[in-house]
Design a protein around this motif. Structure first.
Motif, short mmCIF file in Angstrom:
data_model
loop_
_atom_site.label_atom_id
_atom_site.label_comp_id
_atom_site.label_asym_id
_atom_site.label_seq_id
_atom_site.Cartn_x
_atom_site.Cartn_y
_atom_site.Cartn_z
N THR A 108 0.84 -1.19 0.00
CA THR A 108 0.00 0.00 0.00
C THR A 108 0.88 1.24 0.00
O THR A 108 1.85 1.32 0.74
CB THR A 108 -0.92 0.01 1.24
OG1 THR A 108 -1.77 -1.13 1.19
CG2 THR A 108 -1.77 1.28 1.27
N MET A 123 0.34 5.47 0.17
CA MET A 123 -0.60 6.58 0.32
C MET A 123 0.12 7.87 -0.08
O MET A 123 1.29 8.06 0.25
CB MET A 123 -1.07 6.72 1.77
CG MET A 123 -1.79 5.50 2.33
SD MET A 123 -3.41 5.23 1.60
CE MET A 123 -4.33 6.56 2.39
N ARG A 124 -0.58 8.74 -0.81
CA ARG A 124 0.01 10.05 -1.10
C ARG A 124 -1.10 11.09 -0.92
O ARG A 124 -2.14 10.99 -1.55
CB ARG A 124 0.56 10.08 -2.53
CG ARG A 124 1.79 10.97 -2.65
CD ARG A 124 2.43 10.82 -4.02
NE ARG A 124 3.21 9.59 -4.14
CZ ARG A 124 3.52 9.01 -5.31
NH1 ARG A 124 3.08 9.54 -6.43
NH2 ARG A 124 4.23 7.92 -5.34
N ALA A 125 -0.84 12.04 -0.06
CA ALA A 125 -1.81 13.09 0.26
C ALA A 125 -3.17 12.50 0.63
O ALA A 125 -4.21 12.95 0.17
CB ALA A 125 -1.95 14.07 -0.92
N GLY A 126 -3.14 11.44 1.44
CA GLY A 126 -4.37 10.84 1.93
C GLY A 126 -5.10 9.98 0.92
O GLY A 126 -6.19 9.47 1.20
N ARG A 127 -4.52 9.82 -0.27
CA ARG A 127 -5.18 9.04 -1.32
C ARG A 127 -4.33 7.80 -1.58
O ARG A 127 -3.10 7.90 -1.67
CB ARG A 127 -5.25 9.90 -2.59
CG ARG A 127 -6.39 9.57 -3.53
CD ARG A 127 -6.44 10.62 -4.65
NE ARG A 127 -5.25 10.56 -5.51
CZ ARG A 127 -5.16 9.78 -6.58
NH1 ARG A 127 -6.16 9.01 -6.92
NH2 ARG A 127 -4.08 9.77 -7.31
N PRO A 128 -4.96 6.63 -1.72
CA PRO A 128 -4.14 5.44 -1.99
C PRO A 128 -3.67 5.42 -3.45
O PRO A 128 -4.49 5.51 -4.37
CB PRO A 128 -5.10 4.29 -1.69
CG PRO A 128 -6.46 4.85 -1.89
CD PRO A 128 -6.39 6.31 -1.57
N ASP A 179 -3.24 0.15 -3.45
CA ASP A 179 -4.21 -0.19 -2.41
C ASP A 179 -4.18 -1.70 -2.19
O ASP A 179 -4.82 -2.44 -2.92
CB ASP A 179 -5.59 0.31 -2.86
CG ASP A 179 -6.62 0.20 -1.75
OD1 ASP A 179 -6.28 -0.33 -0.68
OD2 ASP A 179 -7.76 0.64 -1.97
#
Lengths: 250, 339
Positions: A10, A12-17, A20
């Protein structure tokens, strides 16, 4: 080296996966195509497989080795990486590039650089400057430099993006030839070439892995149409099932 | 670019090494002969074979150490330029332009003007090193934080840092000086100028230059790899982060020694690697050696000009290199920025 294992990866970048919960395994040889629309997470996965730094959770193993924990020199000998774009900052020659690629394995026989250049069809072009090479020559020189150390795993990110169709097909041929004894993972945009040449396909969408199977099975499953939002027609040529996008001109 | 007809350039051939060595020897002879009265070749020969006359003593005791010091400082500037260009992957990077030399100068100014209770021979190089290192790290950080990677942006960051450091240095000079310290000395050193070192000073400079050269050569393979871009360098086995940190340390040490012995000398660090690259190609091992020799030749000649052009006055060395090197830089910049 017994194969590639990716476990619950996983990013994550800036709260976005970006990736995933990606898990899959590959045997130690074969040409594996990594497909998916823009932003699906293909390049991020390729970078991680190649041991490039990306903050992540989960594990990647090649055989018994944890890829992200490998020492730089060991990783360089084991994994080859062709990034999406490669522009050297200095005007080097193909020979210099291949020499640098060969230097990551101290046990290579002498003369390996020359034979690698020759195999890449760069006989007599080894000392030309980078700025004078054609796109095809650059791609072949980079391929020679990355593969001269015969890495167990080769990760290639959109190798054909800037090549004409002839060079693209010949490059696929080289990748498939390597795939007979080694593992090659290639991010590909050309579905037709991917389905024609790859042994297995990984299909990604929005950071998730949506299909992992033999190329033929993936084509027949119809997942490509769902993911790309385009209809595909299939044809069988020489026992290989090839998918081709339907362009909508009738 | 007419690179298609350029012959392969890779390596430091024996012929080229001899040619550059000969050039340096000639430059040293010119340096020995130059002064407010020019020595004839016959007088030079007499002095070097040791005839002991007063004239000869002038050449061997006064001019020779200074010419040698100029050669060492020039070599250091060439090496420093190579390291910075390799590190920033940019043929326009230079210690002077990127604020690194300015940082060293701030450190050195403090060492010269503040009584620190330690001998100046220790505080000057140490503080110069700290200044050079922090300035370089600052420019790299600004570049990284702002995402600037192109030549112009990085240079602008360097110019800004250099300007701040220049102001800081002037402020320190005004604030810290009193009657006991001659600002003239600090000022002339700042404009760039090789002092005539004593035997011990010259020996120290020689040892430091040798050490810097060896250290620089250990970074050559990493600089070659870094020139492929960070991703490729990493995939070819370079620990990129660690290597950059170490190379900044080495580059700062080189700049600090050069600044401690030669003040602020502009553009040699830019021009020497540039000329070197056209002679030996982009590989850093031969390039570092060639740049050291070219830098040495350039500074020895510029220093000779500094002593001989307006006798009995001496023109600051930094003025000469800036006047000669500035236009060189502008031409390179124009070429680089042209789309």
């Amino acid at each position: 080296m017994t194969g590639l294992v990716v476990h619950k990866l996983t990013v994550m970048r800036a709260g976005r996966p970006i990736l995933d919960d990606v898990s899959f395994t590959c045997p130690g040889q074969g040409l594996v195509g990594l497909l998916g629309p823009n932003g699906a997470g293909k390049s991020t996965l390729a970078r991680l497989l190649a041991g490039q730094p990306e903050a992540h959770a989960g594990a990647i193993r090649i055989g018994e080795e944890d890829v992200t924990a490998l020492a730089a020199a060991r990783r360089a000998a084991m994994i080859g990486y062709m990034p999406q774009a490669f522009t050297p900052h200095w005007d080097i020659s193909p020979r210099m590039l291949v020499e640098m690629g060969a230097a990551r394995r101290p046990d290579l026989p002498p003369g390996i650089v020359r034979s690698a250049l020759s195999e890449a069809g760069l006989d007599g072009h080894g000392d030309r400057l980078w700025s004078t090479l054609s796109g095809g020559e650059k791609a072949r020189a980079l391929f020679a430099a990355v593969t001269v150390a015969d890495p167990a795993v080769l990760v290639v990110d959109e190798p054909g993006a800037s090549l004409d169709i002839g060079h693209r097909i010949r490059l696929m041929g080289r990748l498939a030839a390597r795939g007979r004894t080694r593992l090659v993972v290639a991010v590909l945009h050309d579905i037709e070439l991917a389905t024609a040449w790859c042994d297995r396909l990984l299909v990604m969408d929005e950071g998730r892995l949506v299909a992992v199977d033999t190329a033929g099975a993936v084509v027949r499953s119809g997942v490509l149409a769902t993911v790309f939002g385009v209809a595909f027609e299939t044809m069988v040529s020489g026992g290989v099932t090839i998918a081709r996008p339907v362009c909508g001109r009738d | 670019m007419n690179a298609a007809i350029t012959p392969p350039r890779d390596g430091f051939t024996i012929r080229l090494a001899m040619l550059l060595g000969l050039g340096l020897a000639l430059a040293v002879c010119v340096g020995l002969a130059a002064g407010h009265d020019w020595a004839s070749p016959a007088r030079l020969l007499a002095a070097l074979t040791g005839d002991g006359s007063l004239d000869s003593r002038l050449i061997t005791d006064w001019r020779l150490p200074r010419v040698l010091a100029a050669a060492f400082v020039g070599a250091l500037l060439g090496i420093g330029g190579c390291l910075f260009q390799g590190l920033f992957r940019n043929p326009l990077a230079e210690p002077y332009l990127l604020g690194s030399a300015g940082g060293a100068a701030v450190g050195a100014t403090v060492a010269l003007l503040v009584p620190l209770g330690m001998p100046q021979a220790v505080t000057l190089p140490v503080l110069a090193f700290c200044g050079a290192w922090s300035a370089t790290v600052m420019v790299l950080l600004i570049g990284r934080v702002s995402g600037v990677v192109d030549a112009a942006g990085l240079l602008l960051a360097g110019v800004a840092v250099a300007a701040i450091l220049g102001a800081l240095r002037s402020f320190l000079m005004l604030a810290l000086s009193d009657e006991s310290i001659s600002l003239q000395v600090v000022l002339s050193w700042m404009l760039g100028g090789i002092q005539t070192p004593g035997t011990a000073g010259l020996a120290a400079l020689a040892v430091l230059t040798g050490a810097c050269l060896l250290l620089a050569l250990t970074t050559a393979r990493g600089l070659d790899l870094l020139g492929l871009g960070e991703d490729m360098a990493r995939s070819f086995g370079l620990d990129v982060k660690g290597f950059i940190a170490v190379t900044i340390l080495v580059g700062s040490a080189v700049v600090a020694v050069a600044v401690a012995f030669g003040g602020l000398v502009a553009f040699i660090g830019l021009a020497a690697p540039h000329l070197g690259r056209s002679l030996v190609g982009p590989r850093h091992r031969p390039l570092i050696l060639a740049s050291a020799l070219i830098g040495a030749i350039a500074v020895v000649l510029a220093d000779a000009l500094a002593r001989a052009a307006l006798p009995p006055a001496e023109i600051p060395l930094g003025l000469i290199t800036a006047l000669a090197g500035g236009p060189f830089f502008l031409v390179l910049l124009a070429r680089r920025l042209r789309p």
